[in-house]
Scaffold this motif. Structure first.
Motif, short mmCIF file in Angstrom:
data_model
loop_
_atom_site.label_atom_id
_atom_site.label_comp_id
_atom_site.label_asym_id
_atom_site.label_seq_id
_atom_site.Cartn_x
_atom_site.Cartn_y
_atom_site.Cartn_z
N LEU A 166 -70.40 -39.19 23.27
CA LEU A 166 -71.24 -38.01 23.14
C LEU A 166 -70.36 -36.76 23.17
CD1 LEU A 166 -74.17 -39.01 25.50
CD2 LEU A 166 -73.92 -39.43 23.07
N GLU A 167 -70.69 -35.81 22.29
CA GLU A 167 -69.89 -34.59 22.20
C GLU A 167 -70.83 -33.41 21.99
OE1 GLU A 167 -66.39 -32.63 19.39
OE2 GLU A 167 -67.13 -34.68 19.07
N VAL A 168 -70.59 -32.32 22.74
CA VAL A 168 -71.39 -31.11 22.60
C VAL A 168 -70.95 -30.38 21.33
CG1 VAL A 168 -72.02 -28.90 23.62
CG2 VAL A 168 -71.69 -30.91 25.08
N VAL A 169 -71.88 -30.20 20.42
CA VAL A 169 -71.56 -29.53 19.16
C VAL A 169 -71.71 -28.03 19.30
CG1 VAL A 169 -72.14 -29.33 16.71
CG2 VAL A 169 -72.24 -31.56 17.86
N GLU A 170 -72.87 -27.60 19.83
CA GLU A 170 -73.11 -26.17 20.03
C GLU A 170 -74.22 -25.99 21.05
OE1 GLU A 170 -74.75 -24.11 16.70
OE2 GLU A 170 -75.91 -25.85 16.02
N GLU A 171 -74.32 -24.79 21.61
CA GLU A 171 -75.38 -24.46 22.54
C GLU A 171 -76.47 -23.69 21.81
OE1 GLU A 171 -73.84 -22.39 25.86
OE2 GLU A 171 -72.62 -24.07 26.58
N ILE A 172 -77.71 -24.00 22.17
CA ILE A 172 -78.86 -23.35 21.54
C ILE A 172 -79.46 -22.36 22.53
CG2 ILE A 172 -81.10 -23.69 20.45
CD1 ILE A 172 -80.20 -26.47 19.67
N ASP A 173 -79.63 -21.12 22.13
CA ASP A 173 -80.19 -20.09 23.01
C ASP A 173 -81.71 -20.27 23.04
OD1 ASP A 173 -80.73 -17.97 24.55
OD2 ASP A 173 -80.12 -16.43 23.10
N MET A 174 -82.23 -20.67 24.20
CA MET A 174 -83.67 -20.91 24.34
C MET A 174 -84.37 -19.77 25.06
SD MET A 174 -83.97 -23.80 22.85
CE MET A 174 -85.62 -24.27 23.36
N LYS A 175 -83.67 -18.70 25.38
CA LYS A 175 -84.25 -17.60 26.14
C LYS A 175 -85.15 -16.76 25.25
CE LYS A 175 -82.96 -13.83 29.25
NZ LYS A 175 -81.83 -13.10 29.89
N SER A 176 -86.34 -16.44 25.81
CA SER A 176 -87.28 -15.59 25.08
C SER A 176 -87.26 -14.18 25.64
CB SER A 176 -88.69 -16.19 25.15
OG SER A 176 -89.16 -16.14 26.50
N ALA A 177 -87.99 -13.32 24.99
CA ALA A 177 -88.00 -11.92 25.41
C ALA A 177 -88.69 -11.73 26.76
CB ALA A 177 -88.69 -11.06 24.34
N SER A 178 -89.58 -12.67 27.11
CA SER A 178 -90.34 -12.52 28.38
C SER A 178 -89.61 -13.13 29.56
CB SER A 178 -91.72 -13.16 28.23
OG SER A 178 -91.58 -14.55 27.95
N ASP A 179 -88.51 -13.83 29.32
CA ASP A 179 -87.77 -14.45 30.43
C ASP A 179 -87.09 -13.38 31.27
OD1 ASP A 179 -88.50 -16.94 29.68
OD2 ASP A 179 -86.72 -17.33 28.47
N THR A 180 -87.21 -13.53 32.60
CA THR A 180 -86.58 -12.56 33.51
C THR A 180 -85.28 -13.11 34.08
OG1 THR A 180 -87.86 -13.44 35.36
CG2 THR A 180 -88.80 -11.56 34.14
N GLU A 181 -85.04 -14.41 33.93
CA GLU A 181 -83.81 -15.02 34.44
C GLU A 181 -83.08 -15.72 33.30
OE1 GLU A 181 -84.77 -17.59 37.61
OE2 GLU A 181 -85.52 -16.04 38.92
#
Length: 337
Positions: free
Chosen positions: A322-337
């Motif tokens: 298994l190899e990490v290809v890329e990270e996906i940004d899952m943060k939305s505008a309403s996230d505070t953390e």
């Protein structure tokens, strides 16, 4: 606690604690097991008082079969404590010396040389002096009780071990029975699968043979009709029946066209078709992949009768990298953390 290296070869007694009038003789063998049973006889060979049971069975074992016994009326009535002289063990470091001394500081038995060399500042006591009251000592009683308790623990452990061996044997029989039963189920399923293929082959063969037999019969009819027409025409030619010959010739010519068409239709039927058996690749792959009928698995619950898995899954493929290809940004505008 009994001192290591000191072995009491034989120490027997048959006294009660009280006045001479209250004196009672006890069975020596039973007394060794911690039981106080009144003596009903005496063995002159062993020089021991015996209870009724020990007296009765004393002559049965081979080692005591020829011993001389005295009944209750003839046995000695003395209450002298008989102490047989101890045989002291030789010192491990000084073979010519006996271990006759006990060092309280180191809790070991030693010889006189050991005392002189290594225990001059220790509290050393003479063992024959210490052993005079050993029979009534709390240390001996505690040791005997502890050994008795250990004996019971060992007996229980032995019983449990035997029970486990029996359970393992019964479990083994269940496992073998399950394997054989699974094999029977596989054989039954294979028989059913074989029957289906065999019936399919027989059905195709029967149908082909039926077609060929029908073709053969049709061609045979055409041949017979052709022969009859030939005979009829030859007969008319020989009899010089020209009018009849003309009519039959026209009829035969028209019929010959029909017969040719029928024969041509029969010739189109491929009577050389053959069938073959093709193995299912999935079954071949399965036989290549699995080298045994199943797996033997261990269960932590010894009382669980379901000792085997009904079905076993193939082991996880650990060869995958298994190899990490890329990270996906899952943060939305309403996230505070």
């Amino acid at each position: 606690m009994e001192v290591s290296g000191k072995r009491r070869t034989k120490l027997t007694y048959s006294v009660s604690h009280g006045s001479a009038e209250d004196f009672v003789l006890f069975c020596i063998p039973c007394d060794r097991d911690g039981k106080r049973v009144p003596a009903k006889g005496f063995c002159t060979t062993c020089n021991e008082h015996l209870c009724k049971t020990c007296y009765k069975h004393h002559k049965k074992p081979a080692p005591t079969r020829n011993h001389v016994l005295l009944d209750e009326d003839s046995m000695p009535t003395t209450h002298t404590v008989q102490l047989y002289q101890d045989n002291f063990e030789s010192c491990d470091d000084h073979q010519d010396e006996k271990q006759k001394y006990y060092c309280r500081d180191h809790d070991i038995v030693v010889c006189s040389v050991c005392v002189t060399l290594d225990h001059r500042t220790c509290k050393v006591e003479y063992i024959p002096k210490l052993s005079k009251h050993i029979l009534d000592s709390e240390e001996l009683n505690e040791l005997m009780a502890e050994m008795k308790s250990l004996e019971e623990v060992c007996k229980l452990s032995i019983k449990r071990a035997k029970d486990e061996i029996k359970a393992i044997s019964e479990n083994h029989d269940k496992v073998i029975k399950a394997i054989h039963q699974f094999r029977k189920e596989i054989n039954t399923r294979l028989d059913d699968m074989e029957k289906i293929v065999v019936e399919d082959a027989e059905r195709i063969s029967d149908k082909t043979q039926m077609i060929l037999k029908s073709l053969s019969t049709g061609i045979e009819d055409i041949k017979d009709e052709t022969v009859k027409k030939q005979v009829c025409l030859d007969n008319l030619i020989q009899r010089n029946c020209l009018d009849k010959l003309y009519v039959e010739m026209k009829v035969a010519k028209k019929r010959l066209i029909q017969i040719k068409m029928k024969a041509k239709q029969h010739s189109r039927i491929n009577n050389n078709e053959t069938v073959s058996f093709v193995k299912h690749q999935a079954i071949i792959d399965m036989l290549e992949k699995y080298k045994q009928l199943g797996e033997i698995v261990k269960s932590s619950n010894s009382e669980n009768d379901a000792m085997m898995k009904e079905t076993s899954t193939p082991p996880e493929d650990t060869s995958l990298n298994l190899e990490v290809v890329e990270e996906i940004d899952m943060k939305s505008a309403s996230d505070t953390e």
